[in-house]
Design a protein around this motif. Sequence first.
Motif, PDB file in Angstrom:
ATOM      1  N   GLU A 128      37.502  35.206  47.778  1.00 47.96           N
ATOM      2  CA  GLU A 128      37.667  35.974  46.550  1.00 47.96           C
ATOM      3  C   GLU A 128      39.147  36.176  46.240  1.00 47.96           C
ATOM      4  OE1 GLU A 128      35.306  36.759  44.515  1.00 47.96           O
ATOM      5  OE2 GLU A 128      33.666  36.100  45.813  1.00 47.96           O
ATOM      6  N   GLY A 129      39.968  36.247  47.293  1.00 50.73           N
ATOM      7  CA  GLY A 129      41.404  36.431  47.080  1.00 50.73           C
ATOM      8  C   GLY A 129      42.028  35.291  46.314  1.00 50.73           C
ATOM      9  N   ILE A 130      41.606  34.062  46.612  1.00 53.89           N
ATOM     10  CA  ILE A 130      42.140  32.898  45.899  1.00 53.89           C
ATOM     11  C   ILE A 130      41.771  32.964  44.423  1.00 53.89           C
ATOM     12  CG2 ILE A 130      42.044  30.391  45.696  1.00 53.89           C
ATOM     13  CD1 ILE A 130      41.395  30.385  48.739  1.00 53.89           C
ATOM     14  N   ALA A 131      40.512  33.290  44.145  1.00 55.14           N
ATOM     15  CA  ALA A 131      40.080  33.399  42.747  1.00 55.14           C
ATOM     16  C   ALA A 131      40.862  34.490  42.021  1.00 55.14           C
ATOM     17  CB  ALA A 131      38.581  33.692  42.698  1.00 55.14           C
ATOM     18  N   GLN A 132      41.077  35.621  42.702  1.00 59.92           N
ATOM     19  CA  GLN A 132      41.820  36.712  42.077  1.00 59.92           C
ATOM     20  C   GLN A 132      43.269  36.320  41.813  1.00 59.92           C
ATOM     21  OE1 GLN A 132      41.142  39.904  44.840  1.00 59.92           O
ATOM     22  NE2 GLN A 132      39.132  40.400  43.990  1.00 59.92           N
ATOM     23  N   ASP A 133      43.877  35.593  42.741  1.00 57.92           N
ATOM     24  CA  ASP A 133      45.249  35.125  42.531  1.00 57.92           C
ATOM     25  C   ASP A 133      45.324  34.218  41.306  1.00 57.92           C
ATOM     26  OD1 ASP A 133      46.208  36.496  44.719  1.00 57.92           O
ATOM     27  OD2 ASP A 133      46.127  34.771  46.066  1.00 57.92           O
ATOM     28  N   PHE A 134      44.311  33.367  41.138  1.00 54.85           N
ATOM     29  CA  PHE A 134      44.264  32.454  40.001  1.00 54.85           C
ATOM     30  C   PHE A 134      44.241  33.231  38.680  1.00 54.85           C
ATOM     31  CE2 PHE A 134      41.493  29.892  37.086  1.00 54.85           C
ATOM     32  CZ  PHE A 134      42.400  28.878  36.825  1.00 54.85           C
ATOM     33  N   TYR A 135      43.425  34.280  38.629  1.00 56.94           N
ATOM     34  CA  TYR A 135      43.346  35.056  37.393  1.00 56.94           C
ATOM     35  C   TYR A 135      44.606  35.894  37.179  1.00 56.94           C
ATOM     36  CZ  TYR A 135      38.528  33.537  37.168  1.00 56.94           C
ATOM     37  OH  TYR A 135      37.402  32.761  37.090  1.00 56.94           O
ATOM     38  N   ARG A 136      45.249  36.330  38.251  1.00 56.57           N
ATOM     39  CA  ARG A 136      46.536  37.014  38.092  1.00 56.57           C
ATOM     40  C   ARG A 136      47.567  36.075  37.474  1.00 56.57           C
ATOM     41  NH1 ARG A 136      45.436  38.925  43.342  1.00 56.57           N
ATOM     42  NH2 ARG A 136      44.892  41.144  43.395  1.00 56.57           N
ATOM     43  N   GLU A 137      47.559  34.827  37.920  1.00 50.32           N
ATOM     44  CA  GLU A 137      48.485  33.849  37.366  1.00 50.32           C
ATOM     45  C   GLU A 137      48.234  33.666  35.868  1.00 50.32           C
ATOM     46  OE1 GLU A 137      51.008  32.237  38.629  1.00 50.32           O
ATOM     47  OE2 GLU A 137      50.836  32.601  40.770  1.00 50.32           O
ATOM     48  N   ILE A 138      46.970  33.544  35.488  1.00 51.09           N
ATOM     49  CA  ILE A 138      46.637  33.379  34.074  1.00 51.09           C
ATOM     50  C   ILE A 138      47.087  34.594  33.263  1.00 51.09           C
ATOM     51  CG2 ILE A 138      44.730  33.190  32.421  1.00 51.09           C
ATOM     52  CD1 ILE A 138      43.240  31.494  34.404  1.00 51.09           C
ATOM     53  N   SER A 139      46.953  35.785  33.847  1.00 51.93           N
ATOM     54  CA  SER A 139      47.266  37.015  33.114  1.00 51.93           C
ATOM     55  C   SER A 139      48.744  37.123  32.760  1.00 51.93           C
ATOM     56  CB  SER A 139      46.838  38.249  33.922  1.00 51.93           C
ATOM     57  OG  SER A 139      47.705  38.482  35.015  1.00 51.93           O
ATOM     58  N   ARG A 140      49.588  36.294  33.357  1.00 50.08           N
ATOM     59  CA  ARG A 140      51.004  36.305  33.001  1.00 50.08           C
ATOM     60  C   ARG A 140      51.226  35.824  31.570  1.00 50.08           C
ATOM     61  NH1 ARG A 140      53.770  32.568  37.263  1.00 50.08           N
ATOM     62  NH2 ARG A 140      55.639  33.181  36.089  1.00 50.08           N
ATOM     63  N   TYR A 141      50.232  35.139  30.999  1.00 47.14           N
ATOM     64  CA  TYR A 141      50.394  34.512  29.692  1.00 47.14           C
ATOM     65  C   TYR A 141      49.553  35.184  28.597  1.00 47.14           C
ATOM     66  CZ  TYR A 141      52.524  30.969  32.634  1.00 47.14           C
ATOM     67  OH  TYR A 141      53.328  30.329  33.549  1.00 47.14           O
ATOM     68  N   VAL A 142      49.015  36.364  28.879  1.00 47.49           N
ATOM     69  CA  VAL A 142      48.221  37.058  27.864  1.00 47.49           C
ATOM     70  C   VAL A 142      48.970  38.292  27.383  1.00 47.49           C
ATOM     71  CG1 VAL A 142      46.033  36.215  28.792  1.00 47.49           C
ATOM     72  CG2 VAL A 142      46.946  38.395  29.607  1.00 47.49           C
ATOM     73  N   ASP A 143      48.410  38.957  26.396  1.00 44.42           N
ATOM     74  CA  ASP A 143      49.054  40.134  25.827  1.00 44.42           C
ATOM     75  C   ASP A 143      49.109  41.263  26.858  1.00 44.42           C
ATOM     76  OD1 ASP A 143      46.587  42.150  25.153  1.00 44.42           O
ATOM     77  OD2 ASP A 143      46.001  40.051  24.900  1.00 44.42           O
ATOM     78  N   GLU A 144      49.983  42.213  26.599  1.00 50.99           N
ATOM     79  CA  GLU A 144      50.264  43.279  27.562  1.00 50.99           C
ATOM     80  C   GLU A 144      49.022  44.101  27.906  1.00 50.99           C
ATOM     81  OE1 GLU A 144      53.132  47.243  27.936  1.00 50.99           O
ATOM     82  OE2 GLU A 144      53.559  45.705  26.433  1.00 50.99           O
ATOM     83  N   ASP A 145      48.210  44.414  26.903  1.00 49.17           N
ATOM     84  CA  ASP A 145      47.032  45.244  27.151  1.00 49.17           C
ATOM     85  C   ASP A 145      46.008  44.518  28.030  1.00 49.17           C
ATOM     86  OD1 ASP A 145      47.737  47.585  25.547  1.00 49.17           O
ATOM     87  OD2 ASP A 145      47.566  46.227  23.859  1.00 49.17           O
ATOM     88  N   THR A 146      45.782  43.241  27.731  1.00 47.69           N
ATOM     89  CA  THR A 146      44.839  42.470  28.544  1.00 47.69           C
ATOM     90  C   THR A 146      45.375  42.301  29.955  1.00 47.69           C
ATOM     91  OG1 THR A 146      44.075  41.273  26.585  1.00 47.69           O
ATOM     92  CG2 THR A 146      43.591  40.285  28.730  1.00 47.69           C
ATOM     93  N   ARG A 147      46.672  42.047  30.072  1.00 50.85           N
ATOM     94  CA  ARG A 147      47.270  41.890  31.399  1.00 50.85           C
ATOM     95  C   ARG A 147      47.119  43.174  32.222  1.00 50.85           C
ATOM     96  NH1 ARG A 147      51.437  39.747  29.831  1.00 50.85           N
ATOM     97  NH2 ARG A 147      52.847  41.531  29.608  1.00 50.85           N
ATOM     98  N   ALA A 148      47.338  44.324  31.594  1.00 49.13           N
ATOM     99  CA  ALA A 148      47.190  45.597  32.307  1.00 49.13           C
ATOM    100  C   ALA A 148      45.760  45.779  32.822  1.00 49.13           C
ATOM    101  CB  ALA A 148      47.573  46.758  31.386  1.00 49.13           C
ATOM    102  N   LEU A 149      44.795  45.388  32.015  1.00 47.48           N
ATOM    103  CA  LEU A 149      43.399  45.491  32.421  1.00 47.48           C
ATOM    104  C   LEU A 149      43.111  44.569  33.603  1.00 47.48           C
ATOM    105  CD1 LEU A 149      40.453  46.321  32.127  1.00 47.48           C
ATOM    106  CD2 LEU A 149      40.223  44.624  30.307  1.00 47.48           C
ATOM    107  N   VAL A 150      43.561  43.323  33.511  1.00 46.88           N
ATOM    108  CA  VAL A 150      43.306  42.347  34.583  1.00 46.88           C
ATOM    109  C   VAL A 150      43.948  42.809  35.890  1.00 46.88           C
ATOM    110  CG1 VAL A 150      43.782  40.000  35.377  1.00 46.88           C
ATOM    111  CG2 VAL A 150      43.034  40.396  33.014  1.00 46.88           C
TER     112      VAL A 150
END
Length: 246
Positions: A128-150
């Motif tokens: 699960e850690g690998i999957a979570q790291d992947f989504y953290r990486e993606i969240s670097r490219y989204v808007d601030e509010d969505t990134r805060a949620l992720v």
Amino acid sequence: MSDDAAPETTEQTPPWAHAQTPGEQDGEPGYLAAVTDLLGALAYGELRAFSQLAKDAELAPSLRHKSALAVLAAHELRNYSVLTERLQSLGVEPESAMQPFVPAVDAFHERTNPSDWLEGLVKAYVGEGIAQDFYREISRYVDEDTRALVVSVLEDTGQAEFAVTVVREAIAAEPRLAGRLALWGRRLVGEAITQAQRVGVERDALASILVGAPGRAGADLAELGRMFARLTDEHSRRMERLGLSA
């Protein structure tokens, strides 16, 4: 302290609760589809993680361990609720947002069904850690509010420490477990990265967050290579914390 103070928020009113609809913020209608994919993938991942932890609790050797896993499962369910509420606030049916990711996530869990409770713990921490790291990486490219949620949803609340402590104690008591669990961890990383790549290839909207779209920058090929290197490095660090070779 800035004179332009941010509006007050409470635990009941997180900062993303009153966010603009993604797409309104950047003028790109396709961006809403991308954020919907990101939140849908996360939501289904949390739902499956809850189910897996609840199942793993039945294999736990003591009431103390069963209770700890039940608490972790409840945390995943809370995350699921937060994500589905956000999807609903965007006018998106949560089930519709999650459905495209069911095959990939289910395939990962079917191919990595733990044979005992220790394998379940390693999976919860490493897989699960690998999957979570992947989504953290993606969240670097989204808007601030969505990134805060992720980032909030993916925040560790004690899961890592529990898994590390229990696995290390088990290996100390029975050293031969280390070899089997290390092999299991290597299998998990391969399956998890395959899942991440499959999701990225099959969902153009989600992939557009990483690679960009007209009017919105993304990562270049060099950065994508560094991203997967970071995923591998984080996996190695997790394995080391467990006392296992990567």
